[in-house]
Design a protein around this motif. Structure first.
Motif, PDB file in Angstrom:
ATOM      1  N   ALA A 166       6.680 -43.510  23.613  1.00  0.00           N
ATOM      2  CA  ALA A 166       7.273 -44.949  23.159  1.00  0.00           C
ATOM      3  C   ALA A 166       6.459 -45.735  22.868  1.00  0.00           C
ATOM      4  N   GLU A 167       5.267 -45.914  23.998  1.00  0.00           N
ATOM      5  CA  GLU A 167       3.976 -46.874  23.700  1.00  0.00           C
ATOM      6  C   GLU A 167       3.335 -46.302  22.521  1.00  0.00           C
ATOM      7  N   ARG A 173       3.923 -48.634  15.098  1.00  0.00           N
ATOM      8  CA  ARG A 173       4.802 -49.534  14.419  1.00  0.00           C
ATOM      9  C   ARG A 173       4.128 -50.868  14.118  1.00  0.00           C
ATOM     10  N   ARG A 174       3.353 -51.515  15.051  1.00  0.00           N
ATOM     11  CA  ARG A 174       2.738 -52.521  14.786  1.00  0.00           C
ATOM     12  C   ARG A 174       1.540 -52.363  13.849  1.00  0.00           C
ATOM     13  N   ARG A 175       0.985 -51.506  13.923  1.00  0.00           N
ATOM     14  CA  ARG A 175      -0.359 -51.101  13.079  1.00  0.00           C
ATOM     15  C   ARG A 175       0.128 -50.956  11.738  1.00  0.00           C
ATOM     16  N   GLU A 225       4.550 -44.887  19.960  1.00  0.00           N
ATOM     17  CA  GLU A 225       5.306 -45.204  18.563  1.00  0.00           C
ATOM     18  C   GLU A 225       5.307 -46.880  18.273  1.00  0.00           C
ATOM     19  N   GLU A 226       5.560 -47.764  19.317  1.00  0.00           N
ATOM     20  CA  GLU A 226       5.333 -48.933  19.306  1.00  0.00           C
ATOM     21  C   GLU A 226       3.978 -49.504  18.531  1.00  0.00           C
ATOM     22  N   MET A 227       2.925 -48.880  19.174  1.00  0.00           N
ATOM     23  CA  MET A 227       1.546 -49.212  18.705  1.00  0.00           C
ATOM     24  C   MET A 227       1.644 -48.741  17.296  1.00  0.00           C
TER      25      MET A 227
END
Length: 63
Positions: free
Chosen positions: A44-45, A51-53, A47-49
């Protein structure tokens, strides 16, 4: 639980062997479930990183 055989040796009963194996399997399942939770959190971490990139890259390309 040990069973004495006719030749005098004491061997564990089949029930004791099966119960020990079941207990070991249950412990392994608990360990793997805990590991799965850690892996899911890490995923999850990541995937979030990602997404932000991707958003950052899109914003850069728009400029």
């Amino acid at each position: 639980m040990l069973t004495e055989m006719s030749w005098g040796w004491r061997v564990p009963s089949m029930r004791a062997v099966l119960e020990a194996r079941q207990k070991a399997a249950a412990v392994r399942v608990e360990e793997l479930e805990a590991e799965l939770e850690r892996v899911r959190a890490a995923l999850a971490e990541a995937e979030e990183m990602l997404r932000r990139r991707m958003i950052g890259l899109e914003q850069y390309l728009d400029v």
